[in-house]
Motif scaffolding. Structure first.
Motif, short mmCIF file in Angstrom:
data_model
loop_
_atom_site.label_atom_id
_atom_site.label_comp_id
_atom_site.label_asym_id
_atom_site.label_seq_id
_atom_site.Cartn_x
_atom_site.Cartn_y
_atom_site.Cartn_z
N GLY A 185 -14.79 -26.73 -4.55
CA GLY A 185 -13.46 -27.28 -4.34
C GLY A 185 -13.43 -28.77 -4.14
O GLY A 185 -12.37 -29.38 -4.19
N ARG A 187 -13.81 -32.43 -5.41
CA ARG A 187 -13.85 -33.07 -6.72
C ARG A 187 -14.32 -34.51 -6.65
O ARG A 187 -14.98 -35.00 -7.55
N SER A 271 -10.23 -29.99 -5.70
CA SER A 271 -10.11 -29.66 -7.12
C SER A 271 -8.67 -29.40 -7.56
O SER A 271 -8.36 -29.48 -8.73
N ASP A 272 -7.78 -29.14 -6.60
CA ASP A 272 -6.38 -28.90 -6.97
C ASP A 272 -5.55 -30.19 -6.90
O ASP A 272 -4.32 -30.13 -6.98
N THR A 273 -6.19 -31.33 -6.75
CA THR A 273 -5.63 -32.69 -6.66
C THR A 273 -5.20 -33.08 -5.24
O THR A 273 -4.78 -34.22 -5.03
N LEU B 286 1.78 -28.30 -5.74
CA LEU B 286 0.52 -28.29 -4.98
C LEU B 286 0.62 -27.45 -3.70
O LEU B 286 -0.20 -26.55 -3.50
N LEU B 289 0.85 -23.80 -4.73
CA LEU B 289 -0.45 -23.28 -5.18
C LEU B 289 -1.37 -23.02 -3.99
O LEU B 289 -2.09 -22.03 -3.97
N TYR B 290 -1.35 -23.94 -3.02
CA TYR B 290 -2.28 -23.77 -1.89
C TYR B 290 -2.00 -22.48 -1.11
O TYR B 290 -2.92 -21.82 -0.66
N SER B 293 -3.61 -19.85 -3.36
CA SER B 293 -5.07 -19.85 -3.53
C SER B 293 -5.81 -19.78 -2.20
O SER B 293 -6.98 -19.44 -2.17
N ARG B 297 -9.68 -23.29 -3.09
CA ARG B 297 -9.02 -24.37 -3.83
C ARG B 297 -9.23 -24.09 -5.31
O ARG B 297 -10.36 -23.87 -5.74
N PHE B 298 -8.16 -24.08 -6.06
CA PHE B 298 -8.31 -23.88 -7.49
C PHE B 298 -8.50 -25.22 -8.18
O PHE B 298 -8.17 -26.27 -7.63
N GLU B 299 -9.02 -25.14 -9.39
CA GLU B 299 -9.21 -26.33 -10.23
C GLU B 299 -7.94 -26.51 -11.05
O GLU B 299 -7.54 -25.59 -11.76
N THR B 300 -7.27 -27.65 -10.92
CA THR B 300 -6.08 -27.88 -11.73
C THR B 300 -6.24 -29.14 -12.58
O THR B 300 -6.96 -30.06 -12.19
N PRO B 301 -5.56 -29.18 -13.73
CA PRO B 301 -5.60 -30.38 -14.56
C PRO B 301 -4.45 -31.32 -14.20
O PRO B 301 -4.09 -32.19 -14.98
N TRP B 302 -3.85 -31.13 -13.05
CA TRP B 302 -2.68 -31.92 -12.66
C TRP B 302 -3.06 -33.38 -12.44
O TRP B 302 -4.22 -33.71 -12.23
#
Lengths: 413, 413
Positions: A185, A187, A271-273, B286, B289-290, B293, B297-302
Motif C-alpha cells: 500500500g 507508493r 497506493s490509492d493516492t 478517495l 474507496l477507503y 477497501s 489500500r487499493f492501487e488506483t490510477p487516480w
C-alpha cells in the motif's frame, strides 16, 4: 519503566534525550552514557542521572574523568560511581550494556557505526539519530537486525514522520522495522527539506558563502556538521538513503520537496493516492520522545501546533543545479553496495575541510563527486563491516588529497 | 469480493460509489440499490450492475419502474430482473439485504436515518456519507452499533482523514468505531473547512447572496443542499457533531480551521503534540474507496497529489461572526440529547426555504437559532428513535411557521 542508554549524551540529540528523561521520571531511567570530550557537561549528566556505566570516546581524558568523578563521590556520599570505560571498546561495552531496553545513538558521523552495531548484536532496540550508520553500512546492518531482532526506531524528524504515518499499515503492525521488506500500500515517501541556510540565495551568491553563513539554519537548532549538510541538501540526500534502508523502499519512490517552514516533517503517499503527513514545530524532542514512548503516545505540555498562527505552508521542487549533493546521494544510493559509505565519508571530510576554511562551499559537492567517481571501479556490492570501515578511511584520505592538490574539479576515474 | 449495497445510488455519493465498483470489478459487486426519483439514471445503473434487489423511495413511481424494467428484460434476455421494493419499508428491506457486506449510505438528509438503522440492526458494516444519521440520532445509533457489532466507516472526506490518521492508534486497532470510547493518545481533532462559496465575501455582502452564489462551491463538487451548508459553515458544524459521535471525543477537543485549498482534509493532534494529517485532491472518490477497501489500500490510477504544483496551503481561524451556524452547531452538540436533531432538521428546512428563494441567506442561522431556542425547554436527554423522528418533523414545521410569519429574528423561548 524503560531503561535508556544514550550514546553521545553531550551532543544535541543526547542532551535533548536526557531532558526527556528528566521530564518523564516515572517512565524512563538512564543506565549508561557515552560522550566525546565535553567533560564538564558529561559530569553534570552523570551526577544527575547516576548511570551504571559510562564511556569516554577520548581515552586520554580518562584519568581526569576518574579524578573528577572521585571528587563528586567524596562531596556527595549518595552518589554511586559508575563503571568507567574508554575508547572504541568502551563505547561498544556501553552500547551493549545489559540493562538497557533502548539505546539512543546520538553520535555524529561514522564514529557511531561500531557502537550501533554492538547494540544491535546485543539485541537492543535503537533510537537512531546517527543516520551514517545506515547510510554507510546499510548492507551490513540490515542482516544484523534480522538476526538479533533489534528494532531500529528513527529519531530523525523526517523518518519519524514517515514512521508515524506508517503506524496504521501492515508494515508497522508487523514491526518489520528495517528488515527491508516493502510495505503493502505504500507508493511513495516524500521527504520535506527546509532548503537550509541558502534556500533564498542564488547559485551565483553561493560562491561567496562563508562558514558562518552555512552554519545558520533558519528552522532547526542542530550541530554544525548537519547544518552545513542542510545547506548543501546533502542532509536530505543522506536521508533518502536512510529511508531506503529503513523502510525498504526503492529510490524511484522517494522524493524531496522543499518546504521552507519545516512544519510538515515528511509524508507518505499510499497506493490509492491518499497522502499522510506528520506535522509539528521544528523540535527534535518530539521525534526522540516518540522513539522512547513508541508504540504509546505520552502526554506532554509542549507547545501545540497552531496552523492558523503559522498561516501558510509552501512547497516547491528542489533545484538540482543549486543542490548537486542531492543527486550525488540519489546516484550513490542507486549504485548501492559501498558507494553510500564512500559518499558519506567523502561528505564528512569535505564538510570538515569547509568548516576549517580550507575549501569553498561549492567545492563540497565537487570533492564528493570526484571521490565517488574514483570508487566506481572498486565498488563492493555486498560489503563486510571491515570493507565499510576501510573505505570510510580511504574516502577521507582521498578528499584530503584532492583538496590539497586543488583538484576538486578533476574526475579521477 | 465484497458485496455492496448503495442507498441513494443516483446521488453524488451513490454515482461515485458505482464508479468505484466499475473500476474494481474483481473486488466489488453490487447486491442492492436504492434511489429517489431519477428513474433514467437508476435504470441505467440497474442494467449495468444487475443487483439482486432495488428500492424506490418514491412509491408512486413503482408502476413506471416495473414497466421500464420489463422492457429492459425483454430487450436483453441476459438481464435478470431484481426484486423491487418501494417506500420507506422498501428502503429498509434493501438496506438490510442479506448478501451485503457493506452498505454505502448516500441518502441526503434525515431520510437516510431509518434505512441506516435498518442496516445496523442487520449487522452490516456501513460507509456513512449520510451525516444526518449520527447528528440527529447519535444517542439512538451508538447503542444499536454496540449491540449489532456493525462498524461505521466515515465516507465524509474530513472524517475519513481522521479515520486514516487514527489507523495507527489503539482506537483503530480495536476497531472500536463509533462505540463512543475515547482514543488513548488523541488530544484534538481539527476539521478543515474550505470556507465555502462566501469565504472571500464580507459580512455586508452576504446580505445580497443569491441561491446561485451559495451553490457554487470553490473546491468540491457536491449536491446543492450540502453546498449551501458549506457556505454557511453549518456543514462543518454538523461534521463537528458527527466527529463527536464517531470518534468519541468531547466538543472541547474539536476545532475548525479554515483551509481554502481543501488539500489537508483534516488532522488529529496526539497527546505528545504530534499532528497527523491526511491530504489529497478534493475528490470524494478517495474517502468512499477507503471505506470499501479498509483496512487495505487499493492501487488506483487516480491523479496523484503534487504539493509543489499546489504551491501553498493556507490556514486561518474561522470568523464566528460571519459563520454563526458553526457556533449554533457547537452549542447544540454540547447540549446533546435531541438538540442536534432539532438543529439538523431546522437547517434542512431553512436551506430548502432558501433554495426555494423564500428566505434570505442570512435568515438561515436566525431561523435555526429560533427553533433551537424554542426546543431548549423540551429537550430529551436520552431520546428514543420515535422522539428523534417526531422532533425532526416538529423542527421543520417550526421553521416554516417562523418563516411564514417573517419571525426569523424573534426568539420564542
Amino acid at each position: 519503566m524503560k531503561a535508556i542508554t544514550v550514546l553521545g549524551s553531550t551532543g544535541s540529540i543526547g542532551t535533548q534525550t536526557l531532558e526527556i528523561v528528566e521530564e518523564f521520571p516515572e517512565q524512563f531511567r538512564v543506565v549508561a552514557l557515552s560522550a566525546g570530550r565535553n567533560l564538564t557537561l558529561f559530569l553534570d549528566q552523570i551526577s544527575k542521572h547516576q548511570p551504571e556505566a559510562i564511556a569516554l570516546a577520548d581515552e586520554t581524558l580518562l584519568p581526569e574523568m576518574r579524578e573528577r568523578l572521585g571528587v563528586l563521590s567524596t562531596a556527595d556520599p549518595s552518589f554511586k560511581l559508575p563503571q568507567i570505560f574508554g575508547g572504541p571498546e568502551g563505547l561498544e561495552i556501553v552500547a551493549s550494556w545489559d540493562h538497557a531496553d533502548l539505546v539512543v545513538t546520538g553520535i555524529v558521523g561514522c564514529a557511531g557505526l561500531l557502537p550501533t552495531i554492538a547494540a544491535i548484536r546485543a539485541g537492543k532496540d535503537l533510537a537512531l539519530a546517527n543516520k551514517e550508520t545506515l547510510i554507510a553500512a546499510g548492507p551490513v546492518v540490515l542482516p544484523e537486525l534480522k538476526k538479533s531482532g533489534s528494532r531500529l526506531l528513527p529519531a530523525d524528524s523526517e523518518h519519524s514522520a514517515i514512521f508515524q504515518c506508517l503506524q496504521g499499515t501492515p508494515w508497522a503492525e508487523n514491526a518489520r522495522l528495517s528488515t527491508g521488506l516493502p510495505t503493502p500500500g505504500l507508493r511513495r515517501i516524500q521527504l520535506t527539506a527546509s532548503g537550509g541556510a541558502f534556500r533564498d540565495w542564488s547559485i551565483q551568491d553561493l560562491e561567496k558563502a562563508t562558514v558562518s553563513d552555512a552554519t545558520s539554519h533558519p528552522n532547526w537548532s542542530m550541530g554544525r556538521k548537519i547544518t552545513v549538510d542542510s545547506a548543501t541538501l546533502m542532509n536530505k540526500g543522506l536521508e533518502v538513503i536512510e529511508a531506503h534502508y529503513l523502510f525498504g523502499i526503492d529510490y524511484d519512490h522517494i522524493e524531496i520537496v522543499i518546504h521552507p517552514q519545516s512544519i510538515i516533517h515528511s509524508m507518505i503517499e499510499l497506493s490509492d493516492t491518499s497522502v499522510l503527513a506528520q506535522l509539528g514545530w521544528p523540535d527534535m524532542k518530539l521525534p526522540i520522545l516518540y522513539c522512547m514512548s513508541w508504540p504509546s503516545r505520552f502526554e506532554t505540555p509542549w507547545r501545540r501546533l497552531n496552523l492558523a498562527e503559522v498561516g501558510q505552508l509552501s512547497f516547491k521542487s528542489p533545484d538540482t543545479e543549486k543542490y548537486p549533493c542531492m543527486n550525488l546521494a540519489f546516484e550513490a544510493g542507486c549504485i548501492g553496495g559501498t558507494m553510500p559509505a564512500v559518499l558519506n565519508a567523502a561528505n564528512e571530510e569535505a564538510v570538515a575541510q569547509f568548516l576549517e576554511e580550507k575549501i569553498h562551499f561549492l567545492d563540497i559537492p565537487k570533492l564528493i563527486e570526484s571521490v565517488c567517481d574514483l570508487h566506481k571501479n572498486e565498488l563492493i556490492k555486498e560489503p563486510k563491516l571491515s570493507d565499510v570501515l576501510n573505505l570510510d578511511q580511504w574516502a577521507r584520505i582521498a578528499v584530503r588529497e584532492f583538496s590539497c592538490k586543488g583538484k576538486t574539479r578533476i574526475s579521477a576515474s
